[in-house]
Motif scaffolding. Structure first.
Motif, short mmCIF file in Angstrom:
data_model
loop_
_atom_site.label_atom_id
_atom_site.label_comp_id
_atom_site.label_asym_id
_atom_site.label_seq_id
_atom_site.Cartn_x
_atom_site.Cartn_y
_atom_site.Cartn_z
N SER A 19 -7.09 -4.08 0.41
CA SER A 19 -8.50 -4.46 0.49
C SER A 19 -9.15 -3.87 1.73
CB SER A 19 -8.64 -5.98 0.50
OG SER A 19 -8.04 -6.51 -0.65
N THR A 37 -6.76 -11.09 -2.47
CA THR A 37 -7.61 -10.60 -3.56
C THR A 37 -7.10 -11.08 -4.91
OG1 THR A 37 -7.71 -8.61 -2.25
CG2 THR A 37 -8.61 -8.48 -4.47
N ASP A 59 -9.88 -3.02 -6.73
CA ASP A 59 -8.90 -3.50 -5.77
C ASP A 59 -8.21 -4.70 -6.41
OD1 ASP A 59 -7.48 -4.25 -3.54
OD2 ASP A 59 -9.20 -5.22 -2.57
N THR A 60 -6.88 -4.67 -6.42
CA THR A 60 -6.16 -5.65 -7.24
C THR A 60 -5.36 -6.65 -6.42
OG1 THR A 60 -4.19 -4.28 -7.37
CG2 THR A 60 -5.88 -3.90 -9.02
N ARG B 212 1.98 -13.69 2.31
CA ARG B 212 1.21 -12.76 1.50
C ARG B 212 2.11 -11.78 0.73
NH1 ARG B 212 -4.09 -11.55 3.18
NH2 ARG B 212 -4.02 -10.05 1.50
MG MG Z 1 -6.34 -7.56 -1.19
#
Ligand code: MG
Ligand code: GDP
Lengths: 218, 778
Positions: A19, A37, A59-60, B212
């Motif tokens: 991102s 995202t 953007d995934t 993340r």
């Molecule tokens: Mg992202």
């Protein structure tokens, strides 16, 4: 001449900076917030080799729980930015699976693609050497490799523009073939089983699979 | 039919945290003033029953027991079925990656054969044994240790690669801690999570990259959220909402001005044949956003989106109590780990991280791809899919600090964030409000040790794979050769290779510990006095008696007179078990009286009240059990459907592979004459019945005259023709390539249009498969 529109998909593990890279490329901003995202889309007009084109950039989600969405992206995308972080080896390893899936869905080992090793500013945390990433890019048939830093906006445009160039070249090549075959060839992207004429069975060259569902009213 | 009373672990509810935690101590809560010293040590009837090895004596048959039996069966079925699905998913993933190579022509023939063999074995495993008793013992010891000391597996999870994690998870989540509804196994599994999470927090520099990446830990979390309880939750909380959205196929809620502009232009062009000058085809995002028509289209959509997202949020918030204990517990760990790592972190930071788990990894994936979470039957069409994605984005924005720099148009949804931010933060903090389970875990461990026959149903390959992983990482796992794990590993020697699938066996491995002996004397182990034990036994016995007597019986009237209850049981005719219980309860009454615990003069009030409370509790328990069973039944059905779906996927790959192979075979033996198969004739009615025809435009009265011919001139090639009785020529002919059909199936394109009728792609495949299967493939 009308502007061509190209679809780019940014893929890669969660947290590698997809991102941030995209935002830098499209809007010239550095974003620093914890903002995973799900799916963001952007549009940008750029000039590549004197030609104007419009990029639709998707953007995934890198989070593996969203894998089921990938297939659709891959179908609609024409070029792929495969991003990993030079600070995480597993993020590079994950690209293999993505590339395999793209090749399968596109049915094309030469699909436009660049590998991006992001966070190059964090060189002291580097765990993926250039050589290693380069070896991967070689093994995929000399795919281009860029090291970028979204934070410093280093090499960002280069990676995206390279991908555009590949797409443009591919697009030109396929339109030539298309012109040659005068529409007699089935387009891969949309299997058109509703066509009413028998198709000319041109061989596709890159795959041994026979093709064509054709239906004719007698 | 008679059943054994459930041990306490299996009594827990799938989801409700309150009943979950109350496991070992539910009765201590109903304490009476003044006796707290003793009561703090009082354990539940159920615990007592599970401690007591004399299970034969404890058989009860009433509605509750029957309901519990059914419930238990579902739980067992769900546990084993989800394991099967996990294995199937792994196979599908494996084949997915192989297929890419096939397409690139990069797969050598030997590998093709290997892939084929991967597909061919029978999926149902045979029962078997270890080659010898010594191995059984050693592995029994190893697995006992792995099960009772989660730290080893937790450590292992941090060491393995992503490539190794799947086989480990299969063994850990579906076998070693495979009973998804047993609190002991659940707790041990969670303990393992805690250790892995702690490690991750300790080893992540920046807060912004916490949780993340995709790591073995995140794969673990995915797998965990997809076990029975997580699945039920998603069904209960989200399914209805998602389904009603999906039905609105034509409702377009796109709010990205560019996209809205583009479709607006397209519509104008379609309607009027041209686009007016003042509407250029290509515009920038800003121009599109400024266009008044676009704004007019978007405004009502914003409102609708906010309404929909709010209703999703409301169900999620209302579902607090439905949220599985384990998921909440993980949230709680994230909270406490964040606080530890960032002592100054405010609620917002903490909620961001919790949101990074709860919404990002659990709720939102199910919202954006409901089909892969088994919440809907078909892939949603374009508009609802986009709406779901927008809802997920809104929910995620709510959990995190959104940056509207990315997609400026999302800023229009800010009112939703403003209205709900506080609420969602409160909800996420509420999620963390569950009790820890240390006490009950400790207790459960005693119970486990006191069980004489602890066993584990596992496959040889799971045992060997786990052994191999432990061996590979033994340097890190058993630094000290004299540690128990080190000793066992040395004892076992090198790990055997994986067996070919055909030779793999399911075994029942008796677990035991070389170092700890089973506890015979529970009173010593639990540090409770003899009077506690008598009291628990008395309570349990009275409860059993009363559950076995008809409710209309006069002694069942309240307040209970325990001496009369005991007498009634002791003098029951033709029921030796009840008589024995009656006599035993009389003995217990007088023993407890002698010890000064209860008092005959107040009608044994202390014991009586507890027995009455327990019965009330059991009464409401039955309702709960029935209700929960209904949910379980549904989950089981879904999991089974998913199994069918996965089998379908495998079939697809199988046929594709066969196709490729027979083609390359064909190439190498060009001379060989290919035999034409068919034509096979099918009537309209036949195909309709089999579901091959999913839609027909043929008028009812004509259908009887329609038939189809299926021919295969070459392997992988088919011609389907449609005929009308009495006419020489067919009405229509369709050339089909197998791989195109397969591709359609992969793309979830289910309809194959033949003008007059519409075929269902998977059903066509199944039919072709059945009819035309050539010896070596198609
Ligand atoms: Mg992202
Ligand atoms: N140092 C550094 N950090 C980066 C860079 N790109 C992204 N990040 C950080 O990495 C984290 C994840 O970035 P994000 O773009 O959200 O990752 P995504 O999940 O791939 O989209 C954020 O905290 C960013 O600040 C970079 O080039 N250098």
């Amino acid at each position: 001449m009308s502007q061509r529109e190209y679809h780019i998909v940014v893929l890669g593990a969660g947290g590698v900076g997809k991102s941030c890279l995209t935002a830098q490329f499209v809007q010239n901003v550095w974003i620093e917030s914890y903002d995973p995202t799900i799916e963001d889309s952007y549009r940008k007009q750029i000039e590549v080799d004197g030609k104007q084109c419009i990029l639709e950039i998707l953007d995934t989600a890198g989070t593996e729980q969203f894998t089921a969405m990938r297939e659709l992206y891959m179908k609609s995308g024409q070029g792929f930015l495969l991003v990993f972080s030079i600070t995480s080896l597993s993020s590079l390893t994950e690209l293999h699976e993505l590339r395999d899936q793209i090749v399968r869905i596109k049915d094309d080992p030469q699909v436009p693609l660049v590998i991006v090793g992001n966070k190059s500013d964090l060189d002291d945390e580097r765990v993926v050497s250039r050589a290693r990433a380069f070896a991967v890019s070689q093994s995929w048939g000399n795919v281009h490799y860029y090291e970028t830093s979204a934070r410093r906006r280093a090499n960002v445009d280069e990676a995206f523009v390279d991908l555009c160039r590949q797409i443009i070249r591919k697009d030109a090549a396929t339109s030539t073939i298309r012109d040659m075959e005068r529409g007699s060839r089935r387009q891969r992207d949309r299997p058109s089983h509703r066509h009413r004429t028998h198709h000319h069975r041109g061989h596709r060259g890159r795959s041994q699979r026979p093709q064509g569902i054709s239906c004719s009213i007698l | 039919m008679s059943v054994v009373v459930m041990p306490p672990m299996t009594r827990t509810s799938t989801s409700s945290s309150s009943s979950y935690v109350a496991v070992s101590r539910q009765n201590t809560i109903s304490s009476h003033d003044g006796r707290s010293a003793r009561q703090s040590k009082r354990y539940s009837t159920a615990l007592y029953l599970s401690m007591s090895a004399k299970e034969k004596d404890l058989e009860i048959e009433d509605d509750l027991a029957r309901a519990q039996k059914i419930q238990r069966d579902y739980k067992a079925k769900i546990s084993s079925q989800s394991k099967k699905n996990f294995v199937l998913e792994k196979d599908v993933r494996y084949l997915d990656s192989r297929i890419a190579l096939l397409i690139q022509n990069r797969m050598a023939l030997e590998e093709q054969n290997e892939v084929a063999s991967h597909l061919e074995e029978a999926s149902d495993l045979q029962e078997g044994f270890f080659p010898n008793d010594e191995k059984t013992q050693k592995y029994g010891n190893l697995l006992f240790m792995l099960q009772s000391e989660p730290r080893h597996i937790a450590h292992l999870c941090r060491l393995v690669t992503m490539a190794e994690i799947d086989s480990l998870l299969q063994t850990v989540m579906f076998t070693i801690y495979g009973n998804q509804y047993e609190s002991r196994e659940e707790h041990l599994l969670l303990t393992m999570f805690q250790s892995v999470l702690t490690y991750q927090f300790d080893h992540t520099q920046e807060y912004s990259s916490l949780l993340r990446a995709n790591t073995p830990v995140s794969r673990m979390m995915t797998t965990y959220t997809r076990r029975g309880p997580g699945q039920s939750y998603l069904k209960v909380v989200l399914q209805e909402k998602i389904n009603s959205l999906i039905e609105l196929k034509d409702v377009d809620l796109e709010i990205n001005p560019l996209k809205v502009y583009t479709s607006m232009i397209a519509k104008i062009e379609e309607d009027t044949g041209s686009v007016p000058e003042y509407l250029p085809k290509a515009v920038t995002a800003e121009q599109a956003a400024e266009n008044e028509q676009v704004q007019a289209i978007i405004a009502p959509r914003l409102k609708m989106l906010m309404d929909i997202a709010t209703s999703f949020l409301e169900t999620i918030i209302e579902g607090l109590d439905e949220t599985p204990y384990g998921i909440r517990w993980i949230c709680k760990q994230i909270r406490s780990l964040s606080k530890r790592k960032y002592p100054d972190a405010g609620d917002q930071t903490i909620c961001t991280l919790i949101g990074g788990f709860f919404f990002l990894r659990f709720i939102n994936p199910a919202i954006v791809t409901p089909r892969s979470y088994m919440l809907i039957d078909d892939t949603p069409s374009e508009h609802p899919r986009r709406t779901l994605t927008l809802v997920a984005k809104m929910l995620q924005n709510l959990a995190n600090k959104p940056s509207y720099a990315k997609e400026p148009y999302m800023a229009k949804l800010q009112p939703f964030i403003q209205q709900n931010k506080e609420r969602v933060n409160r909800f996420m903090l509420d999620l963390c409000e569950v009790q820890d389970f240390y006490e009950s875990l400790e207790m459960d461990n005693y119970v486990a040790l006191s069980k004489k026959d602890l066993g584990l149903s596992i496959t040889l390959n799971e045992v060997y794979a786990t052994h191999a992983l432990l061996e590979k990482h033994s340097a890190a796992l058993a630094r000290d050769d004299n540690s128990h794990l080190g000793v066992i590993l040395q004892d076992l020697g090198p790990a055997p290779a994986q067996l070919p699938r055909k030779e793999n066996r399911a075994i029942n491995l008796p677990l035991f510990s070389k170092w700890e002996t089973a506890i015979d004397d529970m009173t010593a182990a639990l540090d409770i006095t003899q009077e506690e034990v008598f009291f628990m036994e008395a309570k349990a016995t009275f409860v059993q008696i009363l559950r076995s007597l008809p409710t209309s019986s006069s002694v069942a009237r309240r307040p209970l007179r325990l001496d009369r209850v005991a007498e009634a049981a002791a003098t029951l005719k033709n029921d030796a078990v009840m008589v024995r219980k009656g006599i035993r309860s009389m003995e217990l009454l007088s023993q407890l009286q002698d010890l000064g615990v209860i008092d005959r003069s107040d009608g044994f009030a202390l014991l009586r009240d507890e027995v009455e409370q327990e019965l009330v509790h059991l009464g409401s328990l039955k309702e709960k059990v029935l209700e929960e069973t209904k949910k379980l039944e549904e989950v089981f059905r879904t999991i089974r459907d998913h199994n069918t779906y996965l089998h379908g996927q495998l079939e697809t790959y199988k046929s594709y592979l066969h196709n490729v192979r027979s083609q390359s075979e064909g190439k190498s033996r060009k001379q060989q004459k290919q035999q034409v198969l068919g034509p096979y004739k099918f009537t309209h009615q036949q195909l309709e019945k089999e579901g091959v025809i999913q839609k027909s435009n043929v008028p009812d009265n004509r259908r009887a005259n329609i038939f189809f011919n299926f021919t295969s001139p070459l392997p992988g090639t088919f011609v389907i023709s449609l005929h009308y009785k009495g006419r020489n020529r067919g009405l229509l002919e369709l050339d089909l390539k197998l791989d195109d059909l397969l591709e359609m199936q992969k793309d979830n394109q289910e309809a194959l249009d033949l003008e007059y009728v519409q075929f269902n792609v998977p059903k066509v495949l199944a039919l072709l498969n059945k009819r035309f299967a050539r010896k070596k493939g198609w």
